[in-house]
Design a protein around this motif. Sequence first.
Motif, PDB file in Angstrom:
ATOM      1  N   ASP A 185       7.128  88.652 -49.747  1.00 25.48           N
ATOM      2  CA  ASP A 185       6.423  87.375 -48.784  1.00 25.48           C
ATOM      3  C   ASP A 185       7.029  87.630 -47.497  1.00 25.48           C
ATOM      4  N   ALA A 186       6.171  87.482 -46.255  1.00 29.59           N
ATOM      5  CA  ALA A 186       6.790  87.653 -45.117  1.00 29.59           C
ATOM      6  C   ALA A 186       7.799  86.650 -44.325  1.00 29.59           C
ATOM      7  N   ASP A 187       8.050  85.490 -45.290  1.00 27.43           N
ATOM      8  CA  ASP A 187       9.116  84.582 -44.833  1.00 27.43           C
ATOM      9  C   ASP A 187      10.040  84.132 -46.035  1.00 27.43           C
ATOM     10  N   ILE A 188      11.298  84.114 -45.536  1.00 26.67           N
ATOM     11  CA  ILE A 188      12.188  83.337 -46.497  1.00 26.67           C
ATOM     12  C   ILE A 188      12.429  82.042 -45.962  1.00 26.67           C
ATOM     13  N   GLY A 199      25.198  76.056 -44.645  1.00 28.83           N
ATOM     14  CA  GLY A 199      25.020  76.901 -43.524  1.00 28.83           C
ATOM     15  C   GLY A 199      24.274  78.396 -43.852  1.00 28.83           C
ATOM     16  N   VAL A 200      23.556  78.808 -43.019  1.00 23.67           N
ATOM     17  CA  VAL A 200      22.761  80.219 -43.244  1.00 23.67           C
ATOM     18  C   VAL A 200      23.043  81.134 -42.067  1.00 23.67           C
ATOM     19  N   THR A 201      23.316  82.197 -42.659  1.00 24.02           N
ATOM     20  CA  THR A 201      23.621  83.139 -41.625  1.00 24.02           C
ATOM     21  C   THR A 201      22.606  84.609 -41.875  1.00 24.02           C
ATOM     22  N   VAL A 202      22.446  85.217 -40.796  1.00 24.53           N
ATOM     23  CA  VAL A 202      21.632  86.515 -40.937  1.00 24.53           C
ATOM     24  C   VAL A 202      22.522  87.634 -40.650  1.00 24.53           C
ATOM     25  N   PRO A 203      22.973  88.404 -41.681  1.00 23.07           N
ATOM     26  CA  PRO A 203      24.059  89.507 -41.618  1.00 23.07           C
ATOM     27  C   PRO A 203      23.399  90.568 -40.630  1.00 23.07           C
ATOM     28  N   ALA A 251      22.910  89.792 -33.817  1.00 20.27           N
ATOM     29  CA  ALA A 251      23.893  89.632 -32.750  1.00 20.27           C
ATOM     30  C   ALA A 251      24.314  88.103 -32.633  1.00 20.27           C
ATOM     31  N   ASN A 252      23.847  87.194 -32.958  1.00 15.72           N
ATOM     32  CA  ASN A 252      24.237  85.897 -33.156  1.00 15.72           C
ATOM     33  C   ASN A 252      24.778  85.633 -34.528  1.00 15.72           C
ATOM     34  N   THR A 253      25.772  85.705 -34.773  1.00 11.57           N
ATOM     35  CA  THR A 253      26.750  85.630 -35.922  1.00 11.57           C
ATOM     36  C   THR A 253      26.980  84.022 -36.538  1.00 11.57           C
ATOM     37  N   ALA A 254      26.842  83.072 -35.545  1.00 13.89           N
ATOM     38  CA  ALA A 254      26.937  81.913 -35.989  1.00 13.89           C
ATOM     39  C   ALA A 254      25.833  81.208 -36.998  1.00 13.89           C
ATOM     40  N   ALA A 255      26.544  80.346 -38.008  1.00 14.28           N
ATOM     41  CA  ALA A 255      25.570  79.815 -39.058  1.00 14.28           C
ATOM     42  C   ALA A 255      24.789  78.747 -38.357  1.00 14.28           C
ATOM     43  N   THR A 256      23.470  78.807 -38.831  1.00 24.34           N
ATOM     44  CA  THR A 256      22.728  77.560 -38.618  1.00 24.34           C
ATOM     45  C   THR A 256      22.999  76.554 -39.662  1.00 24.34           C
ATOM     46  N   ILE A 257      23.135  75.347 -39.385  1.00 21.76           N
ATOM     47  CA  ILE A 257      23.594  74.189 -40.265  1.00 21.76           C
ATOM     48  C   ILE A 257      22.407  73.367 -40.617  1.00 21.76           C
ATOM     49  N   LEU A 258      22.056  73.283 -42.116  1.00 20.36           N
ATOM     50  CA  LEU A 258      20.967  72.521 -42.210  1.00 20.36           C
ATOM     51  C   LEU A 258      21.332  71.078 -43.035  1.00 20.36           C
ATOM     52  N   LEU A 259      20.646  70.115 -42.595  1.00 18.80           N
ATOM     53  CA  LEU A 259      21.044  68.790 -43.471  1.00 18.80           C
ATOM     54  C   LEU A 259      19.838  68.637 -44.335  1.00 18.80           C
ATOM     55  N   PRO A 260      20.017  67.375 -45.202  1.00 19.98           N
ATOM     56  CA  PRO A 260      18.883  67.280 -46.048  1.00 19.98           C
ATOM     57  C   PRO A 260      17.564  67.158 -45.424  1.00 19.98           C
ATOM     58  N   ASP A 261      16.529  67.641 -46.118  1.00 19.54           N
ATOM     59  CA  ASP A 261      14.929  67.721 -45.623  1.00 19.54           C
ATOM     60  C   ASP A 261      14.712  68.517 -44.429  1.00 19.54           C
ATOM     61  N   TYR A 264      12.706  82.246 -42.181  1.00 23.39           N
ATOM     62  CA  TYR A 264      13.240  83.634 -41.521  1.00 23.39           C
ATOM     63  C   TYR A 264      12.206  84.607 -41.824  1.00 23.39           C
ATOM     64  N   ALA A 265      11.509  85.174 -40.540  1.00 24.95           N
ATOM     65  CA  ALA A 265      10.402  86.057 -40.690  1.00 24.95           C
ATOM     66  C   ALA A 265      10.954  87.520 -40.984  1.00 24.95           C
ATOM     67  N   ARG A 266      10.670  88.130 -42.025  1.00 30.83           N
ATOM     68  CA  ARG A 266      11.177  89.523 -42.520  1.00 30.83           C
ATOM     69  C   ARG A 266      10.954  90.191 -41.275  1.00 30.83           C
ATOM     70  N   TYR A 267       9.924  90.440 -40.644  1.00 35.66           N
ATOM     71  CA  TYR A 267       9.536  91.472 -39.863  1.00 35.66           C
ATOM     72  C   TYR A 267       9.996  91.426 -38.379  1.00 35.66           C
ATOM     73  N   SER A 268       9.941  90.097 -37.924  1.00 31.34           N
ATOM     74  CA  SER A 268      10.174  89.785 -36.535  1.00 31.34           C
ATOM     75  C   SER A 268      11.844  89.447 -36.415  1.00 31.34           C
ATOM     76  N   GLY A 269      12.351  88.837 -37.511  1.00 31.95           N
ATOM     77  CA  GLY A 269      13.765  88.346 -37.600  1.00 31.95           C
ATOM     78  C   GLY A 269      13.631  86.981 -36.870  1.00 31.95           C
ATOM     79  N   LYS A 270      12.492  86.412 -36.603  1.00 32.46           N
ATOM     80  CA  LYS A 270      12.515  85.027 -35.948  1.00 32.46           C
ATOM     81  C   LYS A 270      13.008  83.938 -37.000  1.00 32.46           C
ATOM     82  N   VAL A 271      13.743  82.987 -36.405  1.00 32.74           N
ATOM     83  CA  VAL A 271      14.447  81.867 -37.284  1.00 32.74           C
ATOM     84  C   VAL A 271      13.831  80.677 -36.564  1.00 32.74           C
ATOM     85  N   GLU A 272      13.465  79.814 -37.776  1.00 35.02           N
ATOM     86  CA  GLU A 272      12.631  78.318 -37.298  1.00 35.02           C
ATOM     87  C   GLU A 272      13.354  77.386 -38.256  1.00 35.02           C
ATOM     88  N   VAL A 273      13.768  76.217 -37.773  1.00 33.66           N
ATOM     89  CA  VAL A 273      13.985  75.082 -38.468  1.00 33.66           C
ATOM     90  C   VAL A 273      13.106  73.666 -38.273  1.00 33.66           C
TER      91      VAL A 273
END
Length: 330
Positions: free
Chosen positions: A201-204, A214-218, A221-231, A236-245
Amino acid sequence: MEHPVDKILIKKFINNNCTPEEIARIRLFLEEPGADQVFEEILNEQWETGNPDTPADEAQMQYWQNKFQQKVAEIRPPSQRKFKLLKYAAVWTGLLIVGGLGWYLSRKGDKPAPMAMLTSSTGTGKLLKVQLPDSTIVYLNASSSLQYPETFTGDRRTVALRGEAFFDVKPDERHPFFVATDKLHVQVLGTSFNIRSYQDDADIAVTVATGKVGVTVPGSANTAATILLPDHELTYARYSGKVEVSTVNAADTKAWEQGAFIFNYETLENITKRLSRWYGVTFVCNNDKLLQKRFKLKLRNENLKNVMAALSSAGDGFQYQFKDKQVIIK
């Protein structure tokens, strides 16, 4: 620029073989602004071993992670320890999944006690309910696998996932729960969430049903976790590394657990991959424009003919035909 440490010196450091002068070099290195990045590059090199194709298992890697952190704590001022150790822990967790460091594990007299690792997996069109040693419940989707220790030890509970699973984690504030995929690390205390991390899959996607995640990308450069709440869902785009919430209906995301398909404006390309894992067929489509069209549809996991009939009539529709173990989309 030449750095004051290399992998040989790091090996000596962990094995208590450094001279006072070498300890001073490592202490100096750890104070450099870019030390975490350089250290990650060193650890990700191919560590020479008699059998480089055999990765270390999770228990062994956890042992070396803890040992390294203890060594760093011994030479770092207390006020600076926590921040740096969190950075290096992310590096070691990444190595835990891809293997490596077999050099260490071949040394006599310095091996941890072996720990039994278990793997639960599913084939095409199969679901599986797994109860972990801490009573956490995991539902595995088709073509997925979960690796976990026979008994959780230490200060964290760590499992590794390939594919898709829904987790209902047993609360334990003293022992946070970690899920490692090939690209993302997810940390929780007690909550329920879905992870879809198929390597083709292209995305996770990480979707939270209850609690907080909490989700981190090992290696980012930005090591801070992204915090997700219900819903909330992180992609995460595997090839570009782009993160969207985004905001979603988490119940739809885990509908597969109840034997249903819910496609919320998903591309035909993604839909065919999901159907392929469930029904064990190959989809063939040479129309790239059609593959990127999005469909909204909800249906039960019926036989494939009924599913294709409903899908092909949705939206602008398309033509298809069955041929042996293939579905040819026109």
